[in-house]
Design a protein around this motif. Sequence first.
Motif, PDB file in Angstrom:
ATOM      1  N   GLN A  82       0.759  -1.233   0.032  1.00  0.00           N
ATOM      2  CA  GLN A  82      -0.049  -0.035  -0.142  1.00  0.00           C
ATOM      3  C   GLN A  82       0.784   1.234   0.089  1.00  0.00           C
ATOM      4  O   GLN A  82       0.251   2.323   0.033  1.00  0.00           O
ATOM      5  CB  GLN A  82      -1.010  -0.060   1.251  1.00  0.00           C
ATOM      6  N   ALA A 126      -9.659   0.944  -3.684  1.00  0.00           N
ATOM      7  CA  ALA A 126     -10.287   1.318  -2.795  1.00  0.00           C
ATOM      8  C   ALA A 126      -9.135   2.209  -1.770  1.00  0.00           C
ATOM      9  O   ALA A 126      -9.733   3.047  -1.081  1.00  0.00           O
ATOM     10  CB  ALA A 126     -11.056   0.060  -2.147  1.00  0.00           C
ATOM     11  N   TYR A 127      -8.092   1.481  -1.294  1.00  0.00           N
ATOM     12  CA  TYR A 127      -7.406   2.087  -0.628  1.00  0.00           C
ATOM     13  C   TYR A 127      -6.762   3.484  -1.046  1.00  0.00           C
ATOM     14  O   TYR A 127      -6.757   4.634  -0.221  1.00  0.00           O
ATOM     15  CB  TYR A 127      -6.035   1.331  -0.319  1.00  0.00           C
ATOM     16  N   MET A 129      -8.393   5.535  -3.198  1.00  0.00           N
ATOM     17  CA  MET A 129      -9.332   6.633  -3.272  1.00  0.00           C
ATOM     18  C   MET A 129      -9.584   7.178  -1.757  1.00  0.00           C
ATOM     19  O   MET A 129     -10.106   8.269  -1.513  1.00  0.00           O
ATOM     20  CB  MET A 129     -10.585   5.634  -3.809  1.00  0.00           C
ATOM     21  N   SER A 130      -9.345   6.028  -0.865  1.00  0.00           N
ATOM     22  CA  SER A 130      -9.599   6.468   0.765  1.00  0.00           C
ATOM     23  C   SER A 130      -8.658   7.607   0.882  1.00  0.00           C
ATOM     24  O   SER A 130      -9.051   8.535   1.475  1.00  0.00           O
ATOM     25  CB  SER A 130      -9.462   5.256   1.245  1.00  0.00           C
ATOM     26  N   LYS A 133      -9.434  10.789  -0.466  1.00  0.00           N
ATOM     27  CA  LYS A 133     -10.450  11.682   0.114  1.00  0.00           C
ATOM     28  C   LYS A 133      -9.920  12.153   1.494  1.00  0.00           C
ATOM     29  O   LYS A 133     -10.522  13.298   1.686  1.00  0.00           O
ATOM     30  CB  LYS A 133     -11.677  10.597   0.506  1.00  0.00           C
ATOM     31  N   GLU A 134      -9.131  11.449   2.230  1.00  0.00           N
ATOM     32  CA  GLU A 134      -8.533  11.749   3.401  1.00  0.00           C
ATOM     33  C   GLU A 134      -7.698  13.105   3.294  1.00  0.00           C
ATOM     34  O   GLU A 134      -7.989  14.232   3.807  1.00  0.00           O
ATOM     35  CB  GLU A 134      -7.713  10.720   3.985  1.00  0.00           C
ATOM     36  N   VAL A 137     -10.308  16.016   2.610  1.00  0.00           N
ATOM     37  CA  VAL A 137     -10.612  16.500   4.079  1.00  0.00           C
ATOM     38  C   VAL A 137      -9.756  17.310   4.605  1.00  0.00           C
ATOM     39  O   VAL A 137      -9.983  18.536   5.218  1.00  0.00           O
ATOM     40  CB  VAL A 137     -11.028  15.175   4.929  1.00  0.00           C
ATOM     41  N   LEU A 138      -8.437  17.080   4.365  1.00  0.00           N
ATOM     42  CA  LEU A 138      -7.362  17.948   4.769  1.00  0.00           C
ATOM     43  C   LEU A 138      -7.292  19.576   4.363  1.00  0.00           C
ATOM     44  O   LEU A 138      -7.213  20.532   4.894  1.00  0.00           O
ATOM     45  CB  LEU A 138      -6.080  17.361   5.023  1.00  0.00           C
TER      46      LEU A 138
ATOM     47  N   PHE B  91     -13.764   8.782   4.738  1.00  0.00           N
ATOM     48  CA  PHE B  91     -12.547   7.750   4.432  1.00  0.00           C
ATOM     49  C   PHE B  91     -12.622   6.680   5.331  1.00  0.00           C
ATOM     50  O   PHE B  91     -12.385   6.515   6.433  1.00  0.00           O
ATOM     51  CB  PHE B  91     -11.431   8.543   3.955  1.00  0.00           C
ATOM     52  N   TYR B 106      -8.036  14.323  13.490  1.00  0.00           N
ATOM     53  CA  TYR B 106      -9.493  14.346  13.259  1.00  0.00           C
ATOM     54  C   TYR B 106     -10.213  14.139  14.415  1.00  0.00           C
ATOM     55  O   TYR B 106     -11.719  13.879  14.397  1.00  0.00           O
ATOM     56  CB  TYR B 106      -9.811  13.150  12.120  1.00  0.00           C
TER      57      TYR B 106
END
Lengths: 266, 123
Positions: A82, A126-127, A129-130, A133-134, A137-138, B91, B106
Amino acid sequence: MANDREVLREVWEGKLPICFKLDNDEVVDIQQPDPFYLMVPRLSYFPLVTDKVKKHFSKYVSKELQDQEMWMEFNGQPLKWQYPIGVLSDLLRGPEDHLPWSITVHFDKFPELVIYKFSNKETIEAYFMSCLKEADVLKHRGLIASGMQKKDHNQLWLGLQNDKFDQFWAVNRKLMEITADQESFKYIPFRCYTDDGYRQKLIKPLGEDGRKKTLEDLLNEMFPGRSSINVKIHGMNPPLETPLQWMSEHLSYPDNFLHFVVQLES
Amino acid sequence: MSNENGEKDVLEATDSLQILNVEDCGRSEVDKKNKPKVDILLKPTGNAPIMKKKKWTVDSDKPIGWIIEFIKKYLKIESKEKLFVYVNQTFAPAPDQLVKNLYDCYSTEGKLVLHYCKTQAWG
């Protein structure tokens, strides 16, 4: 800004020559397999580029191992699938480890306690894309990534998987924009890797006084009191006075994180 | 599942509860001081069963994979079954992501809120 766009392309085109060898103990054929040489993008992930490697070596191992999940190791350390390939290289290769990077391939004894299994490319997607997204968020409270359509997400993933710069950046530039209500990203998405995993914290690109914060500021906030720090990204040591906002926009990996490999010198 | 197995699972779950929940178990003071802990709040989403106790104090150097296994044991979900954990309802952190990183980035009001579910909730 034409020059800065060139930086994106330079980073995208970074590649590493790798020499894969099958672990001798796992060879059952009378003939030893040839090593397998591959030029791989630093920004990609091993499971996206090693199908051919698996095909090449699987005929030399015993039948019952052929369908096992292949894993890789360098200097006794299993490689985490990963992590982007460039991060693994910056983290594990020392100055004396010359290129091509020599990696040992295994089909037996998957080290389940050290690395996670991935059963297919969807897991990595999936990892990935996650992470994206994280990062959003930041940067933008997650508003841009969540406002995107499924086809945009697909385009990012396919752009990375197929090594298509234009396809990827046509969508990624939206994630790298500073929105109208912002002067900069809210926080800088980054991870600092040391020997035992990585650390991340909330770090703003601007100081209280509006000053642009630099890589040096980030290191001071992450490792207070440590003066001698070696930091690496994309195989280079960036100048400590580089502004964080610029770094985030130009030197982030496709998952939108800056991945710094940090060595604390005593 | 036979009764015998059921009992074993409960015992195992209780064991991990004791490791996890330092407020309720008798660990030495030294241990408590040495290991930084953080508060987490576990909330179900979708079809996931609720946990009777939602707030836990955990070692901050635990990976998310460990939290996922803990929730499975507590809810007696087979370890082969999938369980997803989300931050910010946005996420899913990697199993090797450390609780302290997520807490530092978070947490709100001193707690890290994690949503769990048995199917993928937020793409």
